[in-house]
Design a protein around this motif. Structure first.
Motif, PDB file in Angstrom:
ATOM      1  N   LYS A 226      26.717  33.596 -10.675  1.00 19.85           N
ATOM      2  CA  LYS A 226      28.149  33.836 -10.824  1.00 19.85           C
ATOM      3  C   LYS A 226      28.437  34.677 -12.059  1.00 19.85           C
ATOM      4  O   LYS A 226      29.248  35.594 -12.023  1.00 19.85           O
TER       5      LYS A 226
ATOM      6  N   THR B  84      29.817  40.303  -3.935  1.00 20.13           N
ATOM      7  CA  THR B  84      28.826  39.657  -3.076  1.00 20.13           C
ATOM      8  C   THR B  84      27.950  38.691  -3.867  1.00 20.13           C
ATOM      9  O   THR B  84      27.575  37.636  -3.342  1.00 20.13           O
ATOM     10  N   LYS B  85      27.625  39.006  -5.118  1.00 18.51           N
ATOM     11  CA  LYS B  85      26.838  38.081  -5.938  1.00 18.51           C
ATOM     12  C   LYS B  85      27.621  36.801  -6.208  1.00 18.51           C
ATOM     13  O   LYS B  85      27.068  35.711  -6.188  1.00 18.51           O
TER      14      LYS B  85
ATOM     15  N   SER C 285      30.048  35.520  -4.306  1.00 21.67           N
ATOM     16  CA  SER C 285      30.198  34.743  -3.073  1.00 21.67           C
ATOM     17  C   SER C 285      28.883  34.112  -2.618  1.00 21.67           C
ATOM     18  O   SER C 285      28.892  33.052  -1.995  1.00 21.67           O
ATOM     19  N   GLN C 286      27.754  34.735  -2.924  1.00 19.14           N
ATOM     20  CA  GLN C 286      26.465  34.186  -2.513  1.00 19.14           C
ATOM     21  C   GLN C 286      25.931  33.124  -3.468  1.00 19.14           C
ATOM     22  O   GLN C 286      24.964  32.446  -3.155  1.00 19.14           O
ATOM     23  N   SER C 287      26.567  32.970  -4.621  1.00 15.43           N
ATOM     24  CA  SER C 287      26.040  32.019  -5.595  1.00 15.43           C
ATOM     25  C   SER C 287      26.521  30.593  -5.340  1.00 15.43           C
ATOM     26  O   SER C 287      26.093  29.671  -6.019  1.00 15.43           O
ATOM     27  N   THR C 288      27.398  30.398  -4.367  1.00 21.47           N
ATOM     28  CA  THR C 288      27.852  29.057  -4.006  1.00 21.47           C
ATOM     29  C   THR C 288      27.552  28.822  -2.533  1.00 21.47           C
ATOM     30  O   THR C 288      27.990  29.577  -1.682  1.00 21.47           O
ATOM     31  N   GLU C 289      26.808  27.802  -2.238  1.00 18.12           N
ATOM     32  CA  GLU C 289      26.450  27.454  -0.865  1.00 18.12           C
ATOM     33  C   GLU C 289      26.784  25.982  -0.622  1.00 18.12           C
ATOM     34  O   GLU C 289      26.720  25.161  -1.531  1.00 18.12           O
TER      35      GLU C 289
END
Length: 72
Positions: free
Chosen positions: A46, A22-23, A25-29
């Motif tokens: 990441k 989850t970290k 996947s959440q580090s790229t927006e």
């Protein structure tokens, strides 16, 4: 006793690996603004995610090893 430790290691490893994924996947927006795609990436997030994922893999392997060792 070793079966309990192995089981706990496997459960903890799955939780840590989930946090790592989850970290990562959440580090790229990305955002679409007036037809322009803008992407932002958090490299430290990441890196932290990959460290959690690696720790999860190591703990999972340790749990499997402990379970197999207790059977012998």
């Amino acid at each position: 006793m070793n079966k309990v430790i192995g089981g706990v290691l496997i459960i903890v490893s799955l939780a840590i690996a989930y946090v790592g994924i989850t970290k990562i996947s959440q580090s790229t927006e990305s955002v679409n603004f007036l037809g322009i795609k803008i992407e932002a990436s958090d490299n430290s997030g990441k890196t932290e995610g990959y460290l959690f994922l690696g720790l999860g893999i190591v703990l999972f392997a340790g749990g499997i090893y402990t379970l197999n060792k207790s059977k012998a």
